[in-house]
Design a protein around this motif. Structure first.
Motif, PDB file in Angstrom:
ATOM      1  N   GLY A 162       0.805  -1.215   0.000  1.00 34.41           N
ATOM      2  CA  GLY A 162       0.000   0.000   0.000  1.00 34.41           C
ATOM      3  C   GLY A 162       0.841   1.268   0.000  1.00 34.41           C
ATOM      4  N   VAL A 163       0.368   2.271   0.718  1.00 32.94           N
ATOM      5  CA  VAL A 163       1.031   3.566   0.732  1.00 32.94           C
ATOM      6  C   VAL A 163       2.422   3.482   1.363  1.00 32.94           C
ATOM      7  N   TYR A 164       2.618   2.536   2.277  1.00 29.16           N
ATOM      8  CA  TYR A 164       3.923   2.394   2.915  1.00 29.16           C
ATOM      9  C   TYR A 164       4.970   1.940   1.907  1.00 29.16           C
ATOM     10  N   PHE A 165       4.572   1.048   1.005  1.00 27.79           N
ATOM     11  CA  PHE A 165       5.490   0.613  -0.039  1.00 27.79           C
ATOM     12  C   PHE A 165       5.844   1.780  -0.956  1.00 27.79           C
ATOM     13  N   SER A 166       4.852   2.590  -1.306  1.00 24.25           N
ATOM     14  CA  SER A 166       5.110   3.751  -2.168  1.00 24.25           C
ATOM     15  C   SER A 166       6.080   4.715  -1.497  1.00 24.25           C
ATOM     16  N   ILE A 167       5.926   4.914  -0.196  1.00 24.58           N
ATOM     17  CA  ILE A 167       6.786   5.853   0.522  1.00 24.58           C
ATOM     18  C   ILE A 167       8.226   5.376   0.548  1.00 24.58           C
ATOM     19  N   ILE A 168       8.441   4.081   0.816  1.00 23.61           N
ATOM     20  CA  ILE A 168       9.830   3.617   0.901  1.00 23.61           C
ATOM     21  C   ILE A 168      10.494   3.563  -0.468  1.00 23.61           C
ATOM     22  N   THR A 169       9.716   3.357  -1.547  1.00 23.15           N
ATOM     23  CA  THR A 169      10.332   3.426  -2.874  1.00 23.15           C
ATOM     24  C   THR A 169      10.752   4.851  -3.192  1.00 23.15           C
ATOM     25  N   GLN A 170       9.950   5.818  -2.755  1.00 20.04           N
ATOM     26  CA  GLN A 170      10.332   7.208  -2.975  1.00 20.04           C
ATOM     27  C   GLN A 170      11.539   7.578  -2.120  1.00 20.04           C
ATOM     28  N   ALA A 171      11.595   7.070  -0.895  1.00 23.57           N
ATOM     29  CA  ALA A 171      12.759   7.312  -0.040  1.00 23.57           C
ATOM     30  C   ALA A 171      14.015   6.706  -0.645  1.00 23.57           C
ATOM     31  N   LEU A 172      13.880   5.538  -1.281  1.00 24.87           N
ATOM     32  CA  LEU A 172      15.037   4.890  -1.900  1.00 24.87           C
ATOM     33  C   LEU A 172      15.611   5.734  -3.027  1.00 24.87           C
ATOM     34  N   THR A 173      14.750   6.216  -3.910  1.00 18.10           N
ATOM     35  CA  THR A 173      15.253   7.001  -5.036  1.00 18.10           C
ATOM     36  C   THR A 173      15.805   8.348  -4.570  1.00 18.10           C
ATOM     37  N   SER A 292      15.236  12.129  -9.307  1.00 17.98           N
ATOM     38  CA  SER A 292      14.364  12.958  -8.493  1.00 17.98           C
ATOM     39  C   SER A 292      13.028  12.263  -8.244  1.00 17.98           C
ATOM     40  N   PRO A 293      12.532  12.287  -6.998  1.00 18.94           N
ATOM     41  CA  PRO A 293      11.209  11.687  -6.732  1.00 18.94           C
ATOM     42  C   PRO A 293      10.108  12.259  -7.617  1.00 18.94           C
ATOM     43  N   ALA A 294      10.251  13.536  -7.994  1.00 22.60           N
ATOM     44  CA  ALA A 294       9.235  14.138  -8.859  1.00 22.60           C
ATOM     45  C   ALA A 294       9.162  13.436 -10.207  1.00 22.60           C
ATOM     46  N   ASN A 295      10.294  12.975 -10.723  1.00 21.27           N
ATOM     47  CA  ASN A 295      10.294  12.253 -11.998  1.00 21.27           C
ATOM     48  C   ASN A 295       9.521  10.947 -11.898  1.00 21.27           C
ATOM     49  N   SER A 296       9.713  10.233 -10.779  1.00 24.44           N
ATOM     50  CA  SER A 296       9.000   8.970 -10.596  1.00 24.44           C
ATOM     51  C   SER A 296       7.500   9.201 -10.427  1.00 24.44           C
ATOM     52  N   ILE A 297       7.137  10.288  -9.762  1.00 26.80           N
ATOM     53  CA  ILE A 297       5.713  10.621  -9.631  1.00 26.80           C
ATOM     54  C   ILE A 297       5.118  10.923 -11.003  1.00 26.80           C
ATOM     55  N   GLU A 298       5.894  11.591 -11.835  1.00 25.60           N
ATOM     56  CA  GLU A 298       5.413  11.911 -13.179  1.00 25.60           C
ATOM     57  C   GLU A 298       5.151  10.643 -13.985  1.00 25.60           C
ATOM     58  N   VAL A 299       6.006   9.628 -13.805  1.00 20.69           N
ATOM     59  CA  VAL A 299       5.774   8.356 -14.492  1.00 20.69           C
ATOM     60  C   VAL A 299       4.440   7.759 -14.063  1.00 20.69           C
ATOM     61  N   ALA A 300       4.139   7.843 -12.773  1.00 17.92           N
ATOM     62  CA  ALA A 300       2.850   7.339 -12.279  1.00 17.92           C
ATOM     63  C   ALA A 300       1.692   8.105 -12.914  1.00 17.92           C
ATOM     64  N   ILE A 301       1.887   9.392 -13.183  1.00 20.50           N
ATOM     65  CA  ILE A 301       0.839  10.186 -13.830  1.00 20.50           C
ATOM     66  C   ILE A 301       0.600   9.685 -15.253  1.00 20.50           C
ATOM     67  N   TRP A 302       1.677   9.349 -15.978  1.00 22.29           N
ATOM     68  CA  TRP A 302       1.514   8.803 -17.329  1.00 22.29           C
ATOM     69  C   TRP A 302       0.642   7.552 -17.296  1.00 22.29           C
ATOM     70  N   VAL A 303       0.966   6.669 -16.353  1.00 23.92           N
ATOM     71  CA  VAL A 303       0.238   5.400 -16.271  1.00 23.92           C
ATOM     72  C   VAL A 303      -1.218   5.650 -15.881  1.00 23.92           C
ATOM     73  N   ALA A 304      -1.441   6.527 -14.903  1.00 27.30           N
ATOM     74  CA  ALA A 304      -2.802   6.803 -14.453  1.00 27.30           C
ATOM     75  C   ALA A 304      -3.627   7.451 -15.555  1.00 27.30           C
ATOM     76  N   LEU A 305      -3.036   8.373 -16.288  1.00 27.72           N
ATOM     77  CA  LEU A 305      -3.770   9.055 -17.347  1.00 27.72           C
ATOM     78  C   LEU A 305      -4.111   8.091 -18.474  1.00 27.72           C
ATOM     79  N   GLY A 306      -3.139   7.260 -18.859  1.00 28.60           N
ATOM     80  CA  GLY A 306      -3.403   6.324 -19.955  1.00 28.60           C
ATOM     81  C   GLY A 306      -4.343   5.200 -19.557  1.00 28.60           C
ATOM     82  N   GLY A 307      -4.248   4.761 -18.312  1.00 28.40           N
ATOM     83  CA  GLY A 307      -5.082   3.657 -17.850  1.00 28.40           C
ATOM     84  C   GLY A 307      -4.219   2.511 -17.370  1.00 28.40           C
ATOM     85  N   ARG A 308      -4.105   2.386 -16.046  1.00 27.60           N
ATOM     86  CA  ARG A 308      -3.242   1.322 -15.524  1.00 27.60           C
ATOM     87  C   ARG A 308      -3.912  -0.035 -15.681  1.00 27.60           C
ATOM     88  N   GLY A 309      -3.078  -1.055 -15.802  1.00 31.42           N
ATOM     89  CA  GLY A 309      -3.597  -2.392 -16.030  1.00 31.42           C
ATOM     90  C   GLY A 309      -4.089  -2.611 -17.441  1.00 31.42           C
TER      91      GLY A 309
END
Length: 367
Positions: A162-173, A292-309
């Motif tokens: 969940g959100v905890y996994f997202s947070i630690i991946t952002q902390a890693l980068t 930069s964490p902002a770059n990784s967030i932007e990638v998530a925006i691409w996926v969300a906008l296009g349609g994940r899954g």
């Protein structure tokens, strides 16, 4: 357990959509590079170096979005650190390109310029073999894959989700970005790697080289899409969607979700590394800003906008967002971040299934 949107769409449209996507990839692979190399610059059909580089960059971003979709869209693991794997692949290729400069640098030394500036006299041990393209291509997938393996094993064994996994991946980068900013790390510090001259013995700015790099990027996208489609339709892919939708029920059925999550996590990281490796020689630079964490967030925006899954959705999202970014940053640079935020809010509130969901609704209305 619901079936992913792309599989339902493929089943509805049959081979027509597949042929259309294949035709588009063939056109991009052949027509654009040939236009850049063989058509005169004053012709209306000429594809400029800027256009080819921009499209090649977006194609690499599309591969990165596809890699994230495998872990987020199909497995339910929202990673906000995939930019790290992308950058590690880019840095691995950048090491080879820096060695390819040879004595053509500002200091006319066999060492990269930043090492001479820092008064280093020998290559660090982790640079050994970086003059071999074969060894570097191994590093491109091995370094992100090994980091993902260690990180994923520790995270999934601890059942972080969940959100905890997202947070630690952002902390890693973010931690990796701070590390690579330091000069003593041995990766160029704040400036990173740039001023590349050659790749595999060919001038990196030559039209033929640009055309080959672009074609390789499109082939990587096409191969990744085909492999991902086969994977999600397989038994392994069905288990991934079960992990996403009902992990506890899957455990009661006798499966170990950790193994499947770790496998797709490592595979996704390696795919992101390949995208980064083709990105760097086309744009001509790699620095810690890519982590930069902002770059990784932007990638998530691409996926969300296009349609994940959906597989096709993240690719569409990467092209739409980055195409808009290229236009907005020139026409209205001060409004780009507002537009990006609007896209994310609109995709969340109005398009929960992304652009592919909108396409599907249109198909349902016409059928």
């Amino acid at each position: 357990m619901h079936q992913p949107l792309t599989l339902r769409l493929m089943a509805q449209l049959g081979p027509v959509l597949a042929r259309a996507v294949l035709a588009l990839l063939v056109m991009l692979t052949l027509a654009l590079p040939l236009s850049h190399v063989f058509i005169a610059p004053d012709s209306a059909l000429y594809v400029s170096a800027y256009t080819l580089t921009l499209l090649g960059k977006i194609v690499c971003f599309a591969v990165l979005a596809l890699a994230l979709d495998l872990v987020w869209g199909y497995t339910g693991l929202l990673s906000l650190g995939h930019g790290l794997f992308f950058a590690l692949g880019g840095y691995s290729m950048g090491m080879y390109l820096m060695r390819g400069i040879g004595r053509d640098g500002n200091y006319q030394s066999a060492l990269p310029d930043f090492m001479v500036f820092l008064d280093w006299h020998t290559l660090p041990w982790f640079w050994w073999g970086s003059d071999s393209l074969l060894w570097v291509m191994l590093l491109v997938v091995a370094v992100p894959g090994l980091l993902a393996l260690v990180f994923g094993f520790l995270a999934f064994r601890s059942r972080i989700k969940g959100v905890y996994f997202s947070i630690i991946t952002q902390a890693l980068t973010y931690a990796a970005m701070l590390l690579f900013f330091r000069n003593e790390t041995g990766f160029g510090g704040n400036n990173g790697f740039t001023d590349f001259k050659r790749i595999a013995g060919y001038a990196i700015t030559a039209p033929e080289t640009r055309a080959v790099l672009f074609s390789l990027s499109v082939l990587l996208l096409g191969g990744s899409l085909a492999a991902s489609l086969w994977l999600v339709k397989s038994r392994f892919g069905r288990i991934l969607t079960a992990v996403r939708d009902a992990e506890n029920r899957l455990m009661f059925c006798g499966y170990d979700p950790m193994r499947f999550k770790l496998a797709i996590w490592v595979l996704s990281a390696m795919l992101a590394g390949l995208a980064g490796a083709l990105y760097v020689p086309q744009v001509g630079i790699i620095n810690p800003g890519e982590m930069s964490p902002a770059n990784s967030i932007e990638v998530a925006i691409w996926v969300a906008l296009g349609g994940r899954g959906t597989l096709l959705g993240p690719i569409l999202g990467a092209f739409v967002v980055n195409g808009a970014k290229s236009w907005f940053t020139v026409a209205f640079p001060e409004y780009w971040l507002f537009f990006l935020g609007f896209l994310f809010i609109a995709a969340t509130l109005l398009l929960p299934r992304g652009l592919m969901g909108l396409i599907r609704r249109g198909e349902d209305k016409t059928s």
